[in-house]
Design a protein around this motif. Structure first.
Motif, PDB file in Angstrom:
ATOM      1  N   SER A 226      -3.869   7.426 -19.682  1.00  0.00           N
ATOM      2  CA  SER A 226      -2.452   7.062 -19.707  1.00  0.00           C
ATOM      3  C   SER A 226      -1.593   8.231 -20.200  1.00  0.00           C
ATOM      4  O   SER A 226      -1.951   8.923 -21.147  1.00  0.00           O
ATOM      5  N   ASP A 227      -0.456   8.445 -19.548  1.00  0.00           N
ATOM      6  CA  ASP A 227       0.462   9.527 -19.942  1.00  0.00           C
ATOM      7  C   ASP A 227       1.363   9.123 -21.105  1.00  0.00           C
ATOM      8  O   ASP A 227       1.886   9.975 -21.814  1.00  0.00           O
ATOM      9  N   ASN A 228       1.556   7.823 -21.310  1.00  0.00           N
ATOM     10  CA  ASN A 228       2.490   7.365 -22.340  1.00  0.00           C
ATOM     11  C   ASN A 228       1.798   6.722 -23.537  1.00  0.00           C
ATOM     12  O   ASN A 228       2.434   6.069 -24.357  1.00  0.00           O
TER      13      ASN A 228
ATOM     14  N   LYS B 235      -7.934  13.231 -17.826  1.00  0.00           N
ATOM     15  CA  LYS B 235      -7.014  12.307 -17.145  1.00  0.00           C
ATOM     16  C   LYS B 235      -7.290  12.261 -15.645  1.00  0.00           C
ATOM     17  O   LYS B 235      -6.927  11.302 -14.961  1.00  0.00           O
TER      18      LYS B 235
END
Length: 333
Positions: free
Chosen positions: A71-73, A206
């Protein structure tokens, strides 16, 4: 007179039977882990504070920590839980079919770390209609200890250390001379696998999920685990490790590693683990028959590295879950 004695004896037998029956309950617990969701139902004796029998147990592979790591957030994608919800609901329904008096839920590492972890736990609680509590890592270590005690007796002549490795966290827990010792670590199945990808293979975790085959990077991977143990494990565990009795709980030790070393057994030695890692280190994902194939081989290296660093010769394993630990703890408190 004899007739009266018979009547009184029968009455006493009936009362004792009613009392014994009233002491017995079916209780359930769900452990929402970082890589596996586990359901557990047992018959317990609330009067004698004993777990009498396990009537239902199920494990659902659910790679929540893997989803969070990508997840990027720093949030847990709601779609991951939504997709798995029908399977989780089916497990809860099977638990209710056992006519449980109550079901409790605990959520661990991934729910602590994710920014929306508390909200995801509340959503699960609402949709499943059971209480789901996000527990601290210290509490997770304590429940891991109680899950081991539900099946193993302590030996007074040597310290007992319960070792729990999951998808996103590692715990060690020991009680000695009335004092509690806890190691709370962040090196676990998914985090260690991703460290191999990033540090040794120069890949972005990722974008890539599996480090397999690890191959010639075996020694370097072991050194990563050893260095982490040297730098992070508290002095108490380093000092007691060689003479302590180690019991492994959680998915990595009692399932992944134990299955690969000797399926069906209840323990493994450092030398056995070393040999199995040598035999399996060249396997690709397609060669591994497991729901956890992307981390199975790195799990072997993680555990072996820690065992070598701490001079742990043998680990006993028990098929336990935090849910089982929660039920056993509640019986005694």
């Amino acid at each position: 007179m004899n007739k009266l004695i018979l009547i009184l004896s029968g009455l006493l037998f009936f009362v004792q039977g009613v009392k014994a029956e009233s002491c017995e309950e079916k209780q359930g617990a769900v452990d929402f882990g970082s890589g596996t969701t586990k359901a557990f139902v047992a018959v317990v004796d609330v009067c004698r504070k004993e777990m009498l029998s396990v009537v239902y147990e199920e494990r659902l592979p659910l790679p929540l920590n893997e989803a969070l790591e990508k997840s990027d957030n720093k949030e847990l994608p709601p779609s991951v839980l939504e997709k798995a919800l029908p399977q989780i609901q089916a497990m809860i329904e099977k638990m209710r079919e056992q006519r449980v008096q109550k079901i409790s839920g605990v959520a661990t590492s991934v729910f602590r770390v994710a920014k929306n972890g508390s909200q995801m736990a509340r959503n699960l609680s609402q949709k499943l209609q059971i209480p789901v509590q996000v527990i601290s890592q210290e509490r997770e270590a304590e429940l891991g200890f109680w899950s081991a005690l539900a099946q193993k007796k302590q030996e007074p002549q040597k310290p007992l250390i319960v070792w729990d490795i999951g998808g996103g966290s590692m715990q060690m827990y020991s009680q000695q001379n009335g004092k509690v010792h806890i190691y709370q670590g962040d090196m676990a199945s998914v985090t260690y696998k991703n460290k191999i990808l990033e540090v040794l293979q120069f890949k972005d975790p990722k974008k890539f999920s599996s480090p397999n085959p690890i191959g010639r990077q075996r020694e370097a991977a072991l050194q990563l685990a050893k260095n982490h143990a040297y730098l992070n494990v508290p002095a108490y565990f380093k000092k007691e490790a060689p003479r302590a009795r180690w019991i492994g709980v959680g998915g990595v030790l009692s399932m992944s590693v134990q299955r690969q070393v000797h399926k069906g057994a209840t323990g493994f030695t450092q030398s056995e683990l070393d040999q199995v890692l040598q035999n399996r280190v060249h396997l690709k994902d397609a060669d591994i028959d497991s729901d956890y194939r992307i981390s199975d081989i790195s799990n072997l290296a993680l555990v072996l590295g820690y065992m070598q660093a701490l001079k742990i010769e043998k680990v006993e394993t028990v098929q336990a879950s935090l849910g089982q630990g929660l039920l056993f703890y509640n019986l005694h408190h």
